[in-house]
Design an enzyme around this catalytic site. Structure first.
Site, short mmCIF file in Angstrom:
data_model
loop_
_atom_site.label_atom_id
_atom_site.label_comp_id
_atom_site.label_asym_id
_atom_site.label_seq_id
_atom_site.Cartn_x
_atom_site.Cartn_y
_atom_site.Cartn_z
N HIS A 70 44.49 32.99 53.83
CA HIS A 70 43.34 33.79 53.63
C HIS A 70 42.38 33.21 53.46
O HIS A 70 42.04 31.96 53.18
CB HIS A 70 43.68 34.92 52.66
CG HIS A 70 43.80 34.41 51.16
ND1 HIS A 70 42.67 34.17 50.44
CD2 HIS A 70 44.79 34.39 50.50
CE1 HIS A 70 42.96 33.89 49.10
NE2 HIS A 70 44.09 33.80 49.08
N ASP A 72 39.20 34.79 52.37
CA ASP A 72 38.23 35.34 51.21
C ASP A 72 38.58 34.53 50.07
O ASP A 72 39.49 33.73 49.84
CB ASP A 72 38.27 36.93 51.12
CG ASP A 72 39.63 37.27 50.62
OD1 ASP A 72 40.90 36.71 51.38
OD2 ASP A 72 39.94 38.10 49.84
N ASP A 102 42.58 28.02 46.02
CA ASP A 102 42.86 29.59 46.44
C ASP A 102 42.29 30.06 47.56
O ASP A 102 41.16 30.81 47.36
CB ASP A 102 43.00 30.19 45.31
CG ASP A 102 43.69 31.80 45.58
OD1 ASP A 102 44.18 31.92 46.51
OD2 ASP A 102 43.72 32.61 44.54
N GLU A 134 42.16 39.40 51.36
CA GLU A 134 43.72 39.28 50.55
C GLU A 134 43.35 39.40 49.19
O GLU A 134 44.17 40.17 48.25
CB GLU A 134 44.39 37.97 50.63
CG GLU A 134 45.81 37.77 50.16
CD GLU A 134 45.67 37.22 48.41
OE1 GLU A 134 46.68 37.25 47.96
OE2 GLU A 134 44.43 36.88 48.22
N GLU A 135 42.32 39.00 48.59
CA GLU A 135 41.82 39.10 47.08
C GLU A 135 41.70 40.38 46.56
O GLU A 135 41.91 40.81 45.36
CB GLU A 135 40.78 38.21 46.81
CG GLU A 135 41.18 36.61 46.87
CD GLU A 135 42.00 35.95 45.85
OE1 GLU A 135 42.51 36.81 45.27
OE2 GLU A 135 42.32 34.76 46.10
N HIS A 341 40.86 31.20 40.63
CA HIS A 341 40.01 32.16 40.05
C HIS A 341 39.13 31.71 38.83
O HIS A 341 38.53 32.47 38.09
CB HIS A 341 40.64 33.31 39.68
CG HIS A 341 41.46 34.07 40.87
ND1 HIS A 341 42.00 35.26 40.59
CD2 HIS A 341 41.75 33.52 41.92
CE1 HIS A 341 42.81 35.98 41.89
NE2 HIS A 341 42.43 34.57 42.63
#
Length: 371
Positions: A70, A72, A102, A134-135, A341
């Site tokens: 992904h 984003d 990520d 996705e997030e 994150h």
């Protein structure tokens, strides 16, 4: 600087926080793929401010492989970074930047491998599939998969490159998020009977959710429930006319998901008073990934250098969407989820080297004529 690190530096420079457009990054990636002769398809969101990109190399025959990632990233707001999060910085073998692990590290490795895919005489197709949003609930990948199946032959398997330290995961729980709104009738609190409180049935509902949490197993093998937000009422002396409960549950299997949702809906239908209106909205649906029929995908990922034995993951991914579409899937990618994150997110250069080796073996696998 290796090609993969150079590409990661470029990707991190695009602020693709989920609240923003990813089209600048997608355009840059599409140009690279186009220059290599890939078959390129974009599928946009309804506002056309974001896009998935699908780049396919090799023949249009069944039996190929999908490399899924992904584009984003999560926000950096209210995080104390020691450097610009959208500028890749290397210190002591660690590459710092938002999305480094990520999952722009895996995306960079795929972009780096694209030249080898284009130059090889592939016997089986390789599809690089990069999604948006996705997030915030895996919003883009269903359209990406629909586009893939509509315009390419069905792949034999998918590898989702979320950060696992190159270990192979063959199962994880799903994620379903709901918004339940109770609407009663306001009244002066000196005469509560003249109104209909929305908070009381909401509180009863929350107690019910707690009774059905942790239904099976423990940890990643158990279906869990969480109430994330409650909002209702306007003042201490007004019977509250509205209350909203935002909650989620993480099922181990699709059967678990159906059972919990049925239990909740049945409770709400029988327990909510007639003078309180009810609305239920499912905002997020990420299906679980199970071990059913994933033997071939597991064997290929192991042969390519993924670390076995497979393990259950604590977080959800897009893998369940591929599995639901009939494409066996596993999760295996560079980096550690413990860095995701976080402020000063980083990925080890050695992890990118491992991903490069994995993808080099994948090119060899896709180039062989035998099954």
């Amino acid at each position: 600087m290796s090609a993969t690190v150079s590409l990661l530096e470029e990707l991190v420079g695009f602020d693709t926080t989920s609240s923003r457009s990813n089209l600048a990054l997608v355009g840059r990636v599409a140009d690279r793929f186009d220059g290599l002769g890939a078959r390129i398809r974009l599928s946009h969101d309804d506002d056309r401010t974001k896009a998935n990109i699908l780049a396919s190399f090799g023949p249009q025959v069944p039996g190929g492989i999908v490399l899924s990632g992904h584009t984003d990233v999560v926000p950096v707001a209210d995080q104390a970074w020691s450097s610009d999060p959208f500028r890749l910085i290397e210190r002591d073998g660690r590459l710092y930047g938002r999305g480094a692990t990520d999952m722009k590290g895996f995306v960079a490795a795929c972009l780096s491998a694209a030249g080898g895919l284009a130059a090889s005489g592939l016997a089986r197709p390789v599809h690089i599939a990069l999604s948006y949003d996705e997030e915030v609930g895996c919003l883009g990948v269903p359209r990406l998969i629909d586009d893939l199946l509509a315009h390419e032959e069905k792949p034999a398997l998918a590898i989702i490159g979320e950060p696992t330290g190159m270990r192979i995961s063959d199962r994880h729980r799903g994620f379903l998020g709901f918004r339940v709104r109770f609407e009663g009738r306001a009244a002066h609190s000196s005469d509560p009977g003249a109104g209909a409180s929305a908070i009381y049935p909401a509180a009863d509902f929350i107690r019910f959710l707690r009774t059905i949490g942790h239904r099976t197993g423990v940890g990643v093998d158990g279906t869990t429930i969480n109430v994330g937000r409650i909002e209702g009422g306007t003042a201490i002396n007004i019977v509250p006319s509205a209350c909203e409960v935002v909650w989620e549950f993480r099922p181990v299997t699709a059967t678990d998901a159906a059972e919990v949702e049925a239990l909740v809906r049945a409770y709400l239908m029988r327990a909510v008073p007639d003078d309180v209106r009810l609305s239920i909205a499912r905002d997020i649906h990420v299906p679980p990934l199970s071990t059913q029929n994933e033997g071939a995908a597991l064997a290929v990922a192991t042969a390519l250098g993924g670390i076995a034995p497979p393990f259950p993951m604590p977080f959800g991914t897009e893998a369940g969407f591929f599995q639901s579409a009939g494409i066996p899937a596993v999760v295996c990618g560079p980096g550690s989820i413990e860095q995701a994150h976080q402020p000063d997110e980083w990925i080890a250069r050695a992890e990118l080297d491992a991903a490069d080796s994995f993808l080099a073996r994948l090119i060899d696998w896709a180039s062989r004529r035998e099954a």
